[in-house]
Design a protein around this motif. Sequence first.
Motif, PDB file in Angstrom:
ATOM      1  N   THR A  27       0.832  -1.201   0.000  1.00  0.00           N
ATOM      2  CA  THR A  27       0.000   0.000   0.000  1.00  0.00           C
ATOM      3  C   THR A  27       0.867   1.252   0.000  1.00  0.00           C
ATOM      4  O   THR A  27       2.011   1.242   0.464  1.00  0.00           O
ATOM      5  N   LEU A  28       0.307   2.316  -0.510  1.00  0.00           N
ATOM      6  CA  LEU A  28       1.038   3.573  -0.576  1.00  0.00           C
ATOM      7  C   LEU A  28       1.282   4.162   0.814  1.00  0.00           C
ATOM      8  O   LEU A  28       2.313   4.793   1.042  1.00  0.00           O
ATOM      9  N   ILE A  29       0.374   3.959   1.740  1.00  0.00           N
ATOM     10  CA  ILE A  29       0.553   4.466   3.103  1.00  0.00           C
ATOM     11  C   ILE A  29       1.714   3.749   3.787  1.00  0.00           C
ATOM     12  O   ILE A  29       2.524   4.371   4.476  1.00  0.00           O
ATOM     13  N   GLY A  30       1.811   2.444   3.603  1.00  0.00           N
ATOM     14  CA  GLY A  30       2.934   1.691   4.167  1.00  0.00           C
ATOM     15  C   GLY A  30       4.261   2.153   3.613  1.00  0.00           C
ATOM     16  O   GLY A  30       5.259   2.245   4.334  1.00  0.00           O
ATOM     17  N   MET A  31       4.285   2.465   2.330  1.00  0.00           N
ATOM     18  CA  MET A  31       5.508   2.988   1.716  1.00  0.00           C
ATOM     19  C   MET A  31       5.859   4.364   2.272  1.00  0.00           C
ATOM     20  O   MET A  31       7.038   4.672   2.499  1.00  0.00           O
ATOM     21  N   LEU A  32       4.843   5.178   2.501  1.00  0.00           N
ATOM     22  CA  LEU A  32       5.071   6.499   3.079  1.00  0.00           C
ATOM     23  C   LEU A  32       5.677   6.381   4.474  1.00  0.00           C
ATOM     24  O   LEU A  32       6.611   7.122   4.818  1.00  0.00           O
ATOM     25  N   ILE A  33       5.197   5.454   5.275  1.00  0.00           N
ATOM     26  CA  ILE A  33       5.747   5.251   6.614  1.00  0.00           C
ATOM     27  C   ILE A  33       7.214   4.821   6.526  1.00  0.00           C
ATOM     28  O   ILE A  33       8.053   5.269   7.307  1.00  0.00           O
ATOM     29  N   GLY A  34       7.542   3.976   5.550  1.00  0.00           N
ATOM     30  CA  GLY A  34       8.929   3.560   5.363  1.00  0.00           C
ATOM     31  C   GLY A  34       9.835   4.724   4.994  1.00  0.00           C
ATOM     32  O   GLY A  34      10.954   4.849   5.504  1.00  0.00           O
ATOM     33  N   VAL A  35       9.369   5.590   4.127  1.00  0.00           N
ATOM     34  CA  VAL A  35      10.157   6.766   3.740  1.00  0.00           C
ATOM     35  C   VAL A  35      10.343   7.694   4.935  1.00  0.00           C
ATOM     36  O   VAL A  35      11.432   8.262   5.140  1.00  0.00           O
ATOM     37  N   THR A  64      18.758  19.102  10.273  1.00  0.00           N
ATOM     38  CA  THR A  64      17.670  18.209  10.656  1.00  0.00           C
ATOM     39  C   THR A  64      16.315  18.894  10.531  1.00  0.00           C
ATOM     40  O   THR A  64      15.332  18.277  10.107  1.00  0.00           O
ATOM     41  N   LEU A  65      16.244  20.173  10.881  1.00  0.00           N
ATOM     42  CA  LEU A  65      14.992  20.913  10.681  1.00  0.00           C
ATOM     43  C   LEU A  65      14.628  20.991   9.203  1.00  0.00           C
ATOM     44  O   LEU A  65      13.458  20.908   8.835  1.00  0.00           O
ATOM     45  N   PHE A  66      15.633  21.133   8.349  1.00  0.00           N
ATOM     46  CA  PHE A  66      15.388  21.127   6.912  1.00  0.00           C
ATOM     47  C   PHE A  66      14.842  19.774   6.457  1.00  0.00           C
ATOM     48  O   PHE A  66      13.884  19.710   5.679  1.00  0.00           O
ATOM     49  N   VAL A  67      15.437  18.697   6.955  1.00  0.00           N
ATOM     50  CA  VAL A  67      14.959  17.349   6.609  1.00  0.00           C
ATOM     51  C   VAL A  67      13.536  17.146   7.111  1.00  0.00           C
ATOM     52  O   VAL A  67      12.691  16.565   6.415  1.00  0.00           O
ATOM     53  N   MET A  68      13.235  17.634   8.312  1.00  0.00           N
ATOM     54  CA  MET A  68      11.878  17.493   8.856  1.00  0.00           C
ATOM     55  C   MET A  68      10.873  18.295   8.031  1.00  0.00           C
ATOM     56  O   MET A  68       9.739  17.845   7.818  1.00  0.00           O
ATOM     57  N   GLY A  69      11.266  19.467   7.568  1.00  0.00           N
ATOM     58  CA  GLY A  69      10.383  20.256   6.704  1.00  0.00           C
ATOM     59  C   GLY A  69      10.111  19.555   5.388  1.00  0.00           C
ATOM     60  O   GLY A  69       8.976  19.538   4.894  1.00  0.00           O
ATOM     61  N   LEU A  70      11.161  18.969   4.811  1.00  0.00           N
ATOM     62  CA  LEU A  70      10.970  18.193   3.583  1.00  0.00           C
ATOM     63  C   LEU A  70      10.067  16.993   3.820  1.00  0.00           C
ATOM     64  O   LEU A  70       9.223  16.668   2.973  1.00  0.00           O
ATOM     65  N   ALA A  71      10.211  16.344   4.960  1.00  0.00           N
ATOM     66  CA  ALA A  71       9.372  15.186   5.276  1.00  0.00           C
ATOM     67  C   ALA A  71       7.911  15.593   5.423  1.00  0.00           C
ATOM     68  O   ALA A  71       7.012  14.880   4.968  1.00  0.00           O
ATOM     69  N   ALA A  72       7.675  16.739   6.034  1.00  0.00           N
ATOM     70  CA  ALA A  72       6.292  17.198   6.192  1.00  0.00           C
ATOM     71  C   ALA A  72       5.675  17.549   4.842  1.00  0.00           C
ATOM     72  O   ALA A  72       4.519  17.194   4.569  1.00  0.00           O
ATOM     73  N   ALA A  73       6.431  18.219   3.989  1.00  0.00           N
ATOM     74  CA  ALA A  73       5.920  18.559   2.656  1.00  0.00           C
ATOM     75  C   ALA A  73       5.683  17.295   1.835  1.00  0.00           C
ATOM     76  O   ALA A  73       4.669  17.177   1.136  1.00  0.00           O
ATOM     77  N   GLU A  74       6.597  16.358   1.924  1.00  0.00           N
ATOM     78  CA  GLU A  74       6.459  15.099   1.187  1.00  0.00           C
ATOM     79  C   GLU A  74       5.248  14.323   1.676  1.00  0.00           C
ATOM     80  O   GLU A  74       4.490  13.763   0.881  1.00  0.00           O
ATOM     81  N   ALA A  75       5.034  14.279   2.974  1.00  0.00           N
ATOM     82  CA  ALA A  75       3.886  13.556   3.518  1.00  0.00           C
ATOM     83  C   ALA A  75       2.580  14.194   3.067  1.00  0.00           C
ATOM     84  O   ALA A  75       1.620  13.488   2.737  1.00  0.00           O
ATOM     85  N   THR A  76       2.535  15.517   3.032  1.00  0.00           N
ATOM     86  CA  THR A  76       1.330  16.209   2.582  1.00  0.00           C
ATOM     87  C   THR A  76       1.015  15.877   1.128  1.00  0.00           C
ATOM     88  O   THR A  76      -0.133  15.555   0.793  1.00  0.00           O
ATOM     89  N   LEU A  77       2.013  15.930   0.274  1.00  0.00           N
ATOM     90  CA  LEU A  77       1.793  15.631  -1.143  1.00  0.00           C
ATOM     91  C   LEU A  77       1.411  14.172  -1.364  1.00  0.00           C
ATOM     92  O   LEU A  77       0.494  13.874  -2.136  1.00  0.00           O
TER      93      LEU A  77
END
Length: 102
Positions: A27-35, A64-77
């Motif tokens: 599933t796409l959600i499982g893949m998102l959790i892995g990323v 690390t804050l930059f990585v967390m921001g990218l992770a939040a944007a990626e999760a939203t998309l």
Amino acid sequence: MSPLSWYQLVAALLLGIGLYGVVSRKTLIGMLIGVELMLNGAGMSMVASAQLTPMDGVLGQLGTLFVMGLAAAEATLVLAIVLVVARRFGNARCDTVSELKG
């Protein structure tokens, strides 16, 4: 072993678990959790390296804050894409999306 080695080992473990999650999940959600796990491992490695070496600790925290921001944007998309896929195909499995029409 030094504390830095322990943190790097845990970060590598998170990276490995995340990679396994991306490869093995259907599933796409499982893949998102892995990323997300892989990004958390990278952030942990950056903070540990910055705090436990002579390098300035602020640089590791900013990275690390930059990585967390990218992770939040990626999760939203990705969640928006999953929502569209689930509405169109009826489920969020990868094999359903990869099939062609006709």
